[in-house]
Design an enzyme around this catalytic site. Sequence first.
Site, short mmCIF file in Angstrom:
data_model
loop_
_atom_site.label_atom_id
_atom_site.label_comp_id
_atom_site.label_asym_id
_atom_site.label_seq_id
_atom_site.Cartn_x
_atom_site.Cartn_y
_atom_site.Cartn_z
N ASP A 22 -8.47 -1.22 -10.35
CA ASP A 22 -9.34 -1.82 -9.34
C ASP A 22 -10.62 -0.99 -9.22
OD1 ASP A 22 -10.62 -2.84 -7.13
OD2 ASP A 22 -9.05 -2.33 -5.69
N LYS A 82 0.83 -1.19 0.00
CA LYS A 82 0.00 0.00 0.00
C LYS A 82 0.88 1.25 0.00
CE LYS A 82 -4.26 -1.57 0.07
NZ LYS A 82 -5.29 -1.17 -0.91
N LYS A 87 -12.82 -8.12 -7.74
CA LYS A 87 -13.24 -8.45 -6.37
C LYS A 87 -14.68 -8.93 -6.45
CE LYS A 87 -9.98 -5.27 -4.23
NZ LYS A 87 -9.76 -4.07 -3.40
N GLU A 141 -1.07 -0.56 -9.22
CA GLU A 141 -2.53 -0.69 -9.18
C GLU A 141 -3.22 0.64 -8.87
OE1 GLU A 141 -5.76 -2.92 -6.29
OE2 GLU A 141 -3.96 -4.03 -6.88
N ASP A 193 -0.14 -0.42 -4.65
CA ASP A 193 -1.54 -0.02 -4.80
C ASP A 193 -1.72 1.36 -4.19
OD1 ASP A 193 -4.28 0.20 -4.96
OD2 ASP A 193 -4.72 -1.36 -3.50
#
Length: 338
Positions: free
Chosen positions: A191, A108, A215, A165, A139
């Site tokens: 995403d 992250k 997801k 991402e 991400d």
Amino acid sequence: MTAAALSDILSSARVVALPLRTRFRGITVREAVLFEGPEGWTEFSPFVEYDDAEAAAWLAAAVDFAWAPTPAPLRTSVWVNATVPAVEADRVADVLDRFPGCRTAKVKVAEPGGTIAEDAARVAAVRRYLGPEGRIRVDANGLWNVDEAEHAVHAFADCDLEYIEQPCASVAELAELRRRIKYMGVPVAADESVRKVADPLAVARAGAVDVLVLKVQPLGGIRSALRIATEAGLPVVVSSALESSVGISMGTFLAGALPELEYDCGLATVSLFEADVTAEPLVPRDGMLPVSRVAPDPALLAAHEASADRREWWLERVGRCHALLSGGVAGTHYSDDR
């Protein structure tokens, strides 16, 4: 959506509150509704800030998993990545120790209040831990503009990224960044541009990214996500939405049903929890998770039961989302009957 009466959902519904080891997405406790259907247990856990229209897709996925047979799996286990929250670089090894055998890590970055220098130090610590053969993806959750994202990719250049991402929020920004960094050989993944928009295929049609992150709950279920993967024609990564092992099991069945699975899945996030609803949580062993359903342990359901007011809040939310689905509203993307 597969038909299921609200009374059938509520009759077995349990609301749990599971503590996290480290603050993640700004929260320290993850709440979820678990309930049982003819096919087994399932999970409804949209984040609390999502409105009912967006959360309805999560309920469609949960009901489908509990009331409809899953597609036949093409594999019995899937490789998974470790997930590193926005921790200080000197805490990276402690985090990665909880993901035994994982050859890939998602890191992250772009945490509000953080700096690219701090992000670069965290990514570098992951590279040292994994060694030269490890795979690293970062991400940013769409929090950079194009210039910031380009600068970050250069700051991480020595760490040999697998992909970046959702570096920026909009499809146009993703396309521009992809154009700017193409010479560096760093793919761009989407995403939020897949799961939080009216048309989850728009980012693929625009040629804005190289990889899609899927997801299962926010996309309305396994079949809906499979259709998106087929129509997009891009490599996909199956990832979690920070669920308990019951919700993660839904993701393993999506990953198990994909004809091609080039990238390790982001489904090992139970390792970020202090507790789970099963005595045998879906945490990585030798870097993999089995494609299997999970039944919660009654004692653990009781131990982690949410407070009465939170239970009421969640069950009322289930009712509102069920009403939306019954009226033909399934969030911002494909519903299961399209």
